[in-house]
Write a protein that holds these residues in place. Structure first.
Motif, PDB file in Angstrom:
ATOM      1  N   ARG A 147     -30.597 -32.260 -77.250  1.00  0.00           N
ATOM      2  CA  ARG A 147     -31.598 -31.257 -77.613  1.00  0.00           C
ATOM      3  C   ARG A 147     -31.505 -30.022 -76.702  1.00  0.00           C
ATOM      4  N   LEU A 148     -31.231 -30.260 -75.431  1.00  0.00           N
ATOM      5  CA  LEU A 148     -31.070 -29.164 -74.471  1.00  0.00           C
ATOM      6  C   LEU A 148     -29.919 -28.259 -74.895  1.00  0.00           C
ATOM      7  N   ARG A 149     -28.800 -28.854 -75.307  1.00  0.00           N
ATOM      8  CA  ARG A 149     -27.654 -28.053 -75.771  1.00  0.00           C
ATOM      9  C   ARG A 149     -28.020 -27.268 -77.028  1.00  0.00           C
ATOM     10  N   GLN A 150     -28.714 -27.927 -77.972  1.00  0.00           N
ATOM     11  CA  GLN A 150     -29.110 -27.246 -79.213  1.00  0.00           C
ATOM     12  C   GLN A 150     -30.031 -26.070 -78.922  1.00  0.00           C
ATOM     13  N   GLU A 151     -31.006 -26.286 -78.067  1.00  0.00           N
ATOM     14  CA  GLU A 151     -31.969 -25.227 -77.743  1.00  0.00           C
ATOM     15  C   GLU A 151     -31.287 -24.067 -77.023  1.00  0.00           C
ATOM     16  N   SER A 152     -30.337 -24.387 -76.162  1.00  0.00           N
ATOM     17  CA  SER A 152     -29.579 -23.354 -75.457  1.00  0.00           C
ATOM     18  C   SER A 152     -28.824 -22.476 -76.450  1.00  0.00           C
ATOM     19  N   GLU A 153     -28.140 -23.101 -77.397  1.00  0.00           N
ATOM     20  CA  GLU A 153     -27.395 -22.345 -78.406  1.00  0.00           C
ATOM     21  C   GLU A 153     -28.340 -21.529 -79.283  1.00  0.00           C
ATOM     22  N   GLN A 154     -29.457 -22.124 -79.664  1.00  0.00           N
ATOM     23  CA  GLN A 154     -30.430 -21.419 -80.507  1.00  0.00           C
ATOM     24  C   GLN A 154     -31.002 -20.203 -79.788  1.00  0.00           C
ATOM     25  N   ALA A 155     -31.301 -20.355 -78.501  1.00  0.00           N
ATOM     26  CA  ALA A 155     -31.850 -19.230 -77.740  1.00  0.00           C
ATOM     27  C   ALA A 155     -30.842 -18.086 -77.663  1.00  0.00           C
ATOM     28  N   CYS A 156     -29.571 -18.410 -77.499  1.00  0.00           N
ATOM     29  CA  CYS A 156     -28.550 -17.355 -77.426  1.00  0.00           C
ATOM     30  C   CYS A 156     -28.304 -16.740 -78.801  1.00  0.00           C
ATOM     31  N   ASP A 157     -28.392 -17.556 -79.841  1.00  0.00           N
ATOM     32  CA  ASP A 157     -28.319 -17.008 -81.199  1.00  0.00           C
ATOM     33  C   ASP A 157     -29.483 -16.051 -81.445  1.00  0.00           C
ATOM     34  N   ASP A 158     -30.668 -16.438 -80.996  1.00  0.00           N
ATOM     35  CA  ASP A 158     -31.839 -15.571 -81.141  1.00  0.00           C
ATOM     36  C   ASP A 158     -31.645 -14.249 -80.400  1.00  0.00           C
ATOM     37  N   GLU A 159     -31.001 -14.307 -79.242  1.00  0.00           N
ATOM     38  CA  GLU A 159     -30.717 -13.087 -78.474  1.00  0.00           C
ATOM     39  C   GLU A 159     -29.844 -12.134 -79.289  1.00  0.00           C
ATOM     40  N   VAL A 160     -28.822 -12.683 -79.945  1.00  0.00           N
ATOM     41  CA  VAL A 160     -27.932 -11.853 -80.765  1.00  0.00           C
ATOM     42  C   VAL A 160     -28.706 -11.269 -81.938  1.00  0.00           C
ATOM     43  N   LEU A 161     -29.487 -12.102 -82.610  1.00  0.00           N
ATOM     44  CA  LEU A 161     -30.233 -11.629 -83.778  1.00  0.00           C
ATOM     45  C   LEU A 161     -31.283 -10.595 -83.393  1.00  0.00           C
ATOM     46  N   SER A 162     -31.899 -10.753 -82.221  1.00  0.00           N
ATOM     47  CA  SER A 162     -32.928  -9.791 -81.803  1.00  0.00           C
ATOM     48  C   SER A 162     -32.317  -8.459 -81.381  1.00  0.00           C
ATOM     49  N   SER A 163     -31.000  -8.420 -81.207  1.00  0.00           N
ATOM     50  CA  SER A 163     -30.339  -7.161 -80.844  1.00  0.00           C
ATOM     51  C   SER A 163     -30.071  -6.294 -82.068  1.00  0.00           C
ATOM     52  N   GLY A 164     -30.420  -6.797 -83.252  1.00  0.00           N
ATOM     53  CA  GLY A 164     -30.254  -6.001 -84.458  1.00  0.00           C
ATOM     54  C   GLY A 164     -29.142  -6.475 -85.385  1.00  0.00           C
ATOM     55  N   VAL A 165     -28.440  -7.537 -85.009  1.00  0.00           N
ATOM     56  CA  VAL A 165     -27.387  -8.071 -85.871  1.00  0.00           C
ATOM     57  C   VAL A 165     -28.065  -8.811 -87.028  1.00  0.00           C
ATOM     58  N   ALA A 166     -27.623  -8.518 -88.240  1.00  0.00           N
ATOM     59  CA  ALA A 166     -28.198  -9.170 -89.420  1.00  0.00           C
ATOM     60  C   ALA A 166     -27.768 -10.641 -89.462  1.00  0.00           C
ATOM     61  N   GLY A 167     -28.682 -11.489 -89.858  1.00  0.00           N
ATOM     62  CA  GLY A 167     -28.420 -12.924 -89.923  1.00  0.00           C
ATOM     63  C   GLY A 167     -27.169 -13.289 -90.713  1.00  0.00           C
ATOM     64  N   PRO A 168     -27.014 -12.772 -91.935  1.00  0.00           N
ATOM     65  CA  PRO A 168     -25.808 -13.108 -92.705  1.00  0.00           C
ATOM     66  C   PRO A 168     -24.519 -12.651 -92.027  1.00  0.00           C
ATOM     67  N   ASP A 169     -24.563 -11.480 -91.378  1.00  0.00           N
ATOM     68  CA  ASP A 169     -23.375 -11.000 -90.664  1.00  0.00           C
ATOM     69  C   ASP A 169     -23.040 -11.933 -89.500  1.00  0.00           C
ATOM     70  N   TYR A 170     -24.066 -12.346 -88.772  1.00  0.00           N
ATOM     71  CA  TYR A 170     -23.861 -13.247 -87.640  1.00  0.00           C
ATOM     72  C   TYR A 170     -23.307 -14.589 -88.126  1.00  0.00           C
ATOM     73  N   ALA A 171     -23.866 -15.090 -89.205  1.00  0.00           N
ATOM     74  CA  ALA A 171     -23.383 -16.359 -89.759  1.00  0.00           C
ATOM     75  C   ALA A 171     -21.915 -16.259 -90.171  1.00  0.00           C
ATOM     76  N   THR A 172     -21.538 -15.137 -90.735  1.00  0.00           N
ATOM     77  CA  THR A 172     -20.148 -14.935 -91.152  1.00  0.00           C
ATOM     78  C   THR A 172     -19.229 -14.981 -89.932  1.00  0.00           C
ATOM     79  N   HIS A 173     -19.623 -14.318 -88.847  1.00  0.00           N
ATOM     80  CA  HIS A 173     -18.816 -14.333 -87.620  1.00  0.00           C
ATOM     81  C   HIS A 173     -18.719 -15.744 -87.049  1.00  0.00           C
ATOM     82  N   LEU A 174     -19.804 -16.505 -87.107  1.00  0.00           N
ATOM     83  CA  LEU A 174     -19.776 -17.879 -86.589  1.00  0.00           C
ATOM     84  C   LEU A 174     -18.815 -18.753 -87.387  1.00  0.00           C
ATOM     85  N   VAL A 175     -18.845 -18.600 -88.692  1.00  0.00           N
ATOM     86  CA  VAL A 175     -17.987 -19.417 -89.545  1.00  0.00           C
ATOM     87  C   VAL A 175     -16.523 -19.048 -89.340  1.00  0.00           C
ATOM     88  N   GLU A 176     -16.248 -17.753 -89.216  1.00  0.00           N
ATOM     89  CA  GLU A 176     -14.864 -17.300 -89.035  1.00  0.00           C
ATOM     90  C   GLU A 176     -14.372 -17.651 -87.655  1.00  0.00           C
TER      91      GLU A 176
END
Length: 176
Positions: A147-176
């Motif tokens: 759970r600690l690892r999951q929360e860590s990744e989620q918090a960093c994902d939230d940091e990226v999304l809060s910087s203005g990156v659109a969710g679908p764009d971020y998801a595309t980069h993660l998949v690629e």
């Protein structure tokens, strides 16, 4: 009347449990040490990125995140290794293929990895792994570490999304 344990039964249980605990803790510590050794080995063979697009982006994002300390960027021959670690001299190791990434993708990846550094996730994860080594027999510790690892990744994902990156764009980069 309640049955009374035979004299020395507690000592016998202790004699059985202690070696089992030591074996489990020893194996856990061995796995942790092998992982840290492998990371050190990969870092020693990686090429430092001292100038160029990656360092410029890391400096810009580091200032935005108020890191307060420089981050060492490394390029690994490993095809998919992307990792951040370190306490006093934080490092981000990128795969060689990262050189072909767009500026947008590079900035997204760096923001995510630098968020791990700002949060001190590596130290917290290491402490969790050491705790799991000691309490390896407790399934709740295993769940808490996952759970600690999951929360860590989620918090960093939230940091990226809060910087203005659109969710679908971020998801595309993660998949690629």
């Amino acid at each position: 009347p309640a049955a009374t344990p035979a004299p020395g039964a507690a000592a016998t249980v202790f004699q059985l449990v202690t070696p089992a605990w030591m074996l489990g803790a020893g194996l856990g510590l061995l796995v942790l040490m092998v992982g840290l050794t492998r990371l050190t080995w990969l870092a020693a063979r990686a090429r430092p990125l001292a100038a160029g697009r990656w360092t410029r982006l890391a400096d810009e994002i580091g200032r935005e995140l108020a890191l307060g300390r420089p981050v060492r960027l490394l390029e690994s021959d490993h095809p998919s290794l992307l990792v951040s670690w370190g306490l006093f001299v934080p490092k981000v190791m990128l795969p060689r293929s990262a050189q072909s990434w767009t500026d947008e993708r590079a900035a997204i990846v760096l923001r995510h990895e630098l968020a791990h550094i700002r949060r001190g996730d590596w130290v917290i994860q290491l402490a969790g792994e050491l705790l799991r080594t000691v309490y390896w027999f407790n399934p709740l510790i295993w769940i808490a570490c996952a759970r600690l690892r999951q929360e860590s990744e989620q918090a960093c994902d939230d940091e990226v999304l809060s910087s203005g990156v659109a969710g679908p764009d971020y998801a595309t980069h993660l998949v690629e």
